[in-house]
Design a protein around this motif. Structure first.
Motif, PDB file in Angstrom:
ATOM      1  N   GLU A 116       0.826  -1.207   0.000  1.00 35.42           N
ATOM      2  CA  GLU A 116       0.000   0.000   0.000  1.00 35.42           C
ATOM      3  C   GLU A 116       0.858   1.253   0.000  1.00 35.42           C
ATOM      4  N   LYS A 117       1.960   1.232   0.727  1.00 36.89           N
ATOM      5  CA  LYS A 117       2.840   2.394   0.785  1.00 36.89           C
ATOM      6  C   LYS A 117       3.542   2.651  -0.545  1.00 36.89           C
ATOM      7  N   LYS A 118       3.714   1.605  -1.352  1.00 39.51           N
ATOM      8  CA  LYS A 118       4.406   1.742  -2.629  1.00 39.51           C
ATOM      9  C   LYS A 118       3.468   2.087  -3.782  1.00 39.51           C
ATOM     10  N   MET A 119       2.170   1.973  -3.533  1.00 40.74           N
ATOM     11  CA  MET A 119       1.202   2.196  -4.611  1.00 40.74           C
ATOM     12  C   MET A 119       1.224   3.651  -5.058  1.00 40.74           C
ATOM     13  N   LEU A 120       1.107   3.831  -6.346  1.00 38.67           N
ATOM     14  CA  LEU A 120       1.022   5.165  -6.923  1.00 38.67           C
ATOM     15  C   LEU A 120      -0.314   5.295  -7.634  1.00 38.67           C
ATOM     16  N   VAL A 121      -0.821   6.508  -7.668  1.00 40.47           N
ATOM     17  CA  VAL A 121      -2.090   6.781  -8.305  1.00 40.47           C
ATOM     18  C   VAL A 121      -1.841   7.748  -9.455  1.00 40.47           C
ATOM     19  N   LEU A 122      -2.461   7.474 -10.604  1.00 39.53           N
ATOM     20  CA  LEU A 122      -2.387   8.391 -11.733  1.00 39.53           C
ATOM     21  C   LEU A 122      -3.531   9.396 -11.623  1.00 39.53           C
ATOM     22  N   ASP A 123      -3.194  10.675 -11.793  1.00 40.23           N
ATOM     23  CA  ASP A 123      -4.263  11.671 -11.803  1.00 40.23           C
ATOM     24  C   ASP A 123      -4.723  11.919 -13.242  1.00 40.23           C
ATOM     25  N   GLU A 124      -5.632  12.866 -13.428  1.00 39.75           N
ATOM     26  CA  GLU A 124      -6.192  13.124 -14.762  1.00 39.75           C
ATOM     27  C   GLU A 124      -5.139  13.554 -15.774  1.00 39.75           C
ATOM     28  N   GLU A 125      -4.062  14.184 -15.315  1.00 38.08           N
ATOM     29  CA  GLU A 125      -3.008  14.651 -16.215  1.00 38.08           C
ATOM     30  C   GLU A 125      -1.964  13.574 -16.499  1.00 38.08           C
ATOM     31  N   GLY A 126      -2.139  12.390 -15.939  1.00 36.38           N
ATOM     32  CA  GLY A 126      -1.195  11.302 -16.163  1.00 36.38           C
ATOM     33  C   GLY A 126       0.016  11.335 -15.246  1.00 36.38           C
ATOM     34  N   GLU A 127      -0.010  12.207 -14.246  1.00 31.62           N
ATOM     35  CA  GLU A 127       1.091  12.281 -13.292  1.00 31.62           C
ATOM     36  C   GLU A 127       0.831  11.307 -12.148  1.00 31.62           C
ATOM     37  N   THR A 128       1.920  10.799 -11.577  1.00 29.05           N
ATOM     38  CA  THR A 128       1.771   9.843 -10.481  1.00 29.05           C
ATOM     39  C   THR A 128       1.927  10.537  -9.137  1.00 29.05           C
ATOM     40  N   HIS A 129       1.160  10.064  -8.190  1.00 24.51           N
ATOM     41  CA  HIS A 129       1.221  10.542  -6.820  1.00 24.51           C
ATOM     42  C   HIS A 129       1.121   9.332  -5.904  1.00 24.51           C
ATOM     43  N   GLU A 130       1.714   9.441  -4.728  1.00 22.58           N
ATOM     44  CA  GLU A 130       1.615   8.340  -3.781  1.00 22.58           C
ATOM     45  C   GLU A 130       0.178   8.168  -3.345  1.00 22.58           C
ATOM     46  N   PHE A 131      -0.211   6.915  -3.186  1.00 22.68           N
ATOM     47  CA  PHE A 131      -1.560   6.578  -2.737  1.00 22.68           C
ATOM     48  C   PHE A 131      -1.711   6.958  -1.278  1.00 22.68           C
ATOM     49  N   GLU A 132      -2.747   7.711  -0.945  1.00 27.19           N
ATOM     50  CA  GLU A 132      -2.998   8.080   0.439  1.00 27.19           C
ATOM     51  C   GLU A 132      -4.356   7.557   0.847  1.00 27.19           C
ATOM     52  N   MET A 133      -4.395   7.019   2.032  1.00 30.39           N
ATOM     53  CA  MET A 133      -5.663   6.476   2.536  1.00 30.39           C
ATOM     54  C   MET A 133      -6.286   7.443   3.490  1.00 30.39           C
TER      55      MET A 133
END
Length: 73
Positions: free
Chosen positions: A56-73
């Motif tokens: 879970e700490k390593k997961m990245l999320v793509l936003d609408e612009e295609g940029e990655t951000h760390e997954f936050e719960m």
């Protein structure tokens, strides 16, 4: 953990955990054996939980612009 020791996958740990639970449910066990299997199962659950936390700490999320951000719960 030694260098040449293979780290168990989550699927492998769940398979061992399932086998442990089945042993406790289907076999006639002494109290000592039951406690040993219980502790084995609890140790496996802790390993599984730790592994899931690391993923879970390593997961990245793509936003609408295609940029990655760390997954936050």
């Amino acid at each position: 953990m030694e260098k040449n020791e293979k780290k168990e996958s989550l699927e492998e740990m769940f398979a061992v955990l399932e086998k442990t639970v089945n042993q406790m449910e289907t076999e006639e066990l002494s109290l000592e054996d039951s406690f040993a299997l219980y502790h084995k199962g609890m140790d496996l659950l802790k390993k599984c939980s730790s592994t899931i936390d690391q993923v879970e700490k390593k997961m990245l999320v793509l936003d609408e612009e295609g940029e990655t951000h760390e997954f936050e719960m």
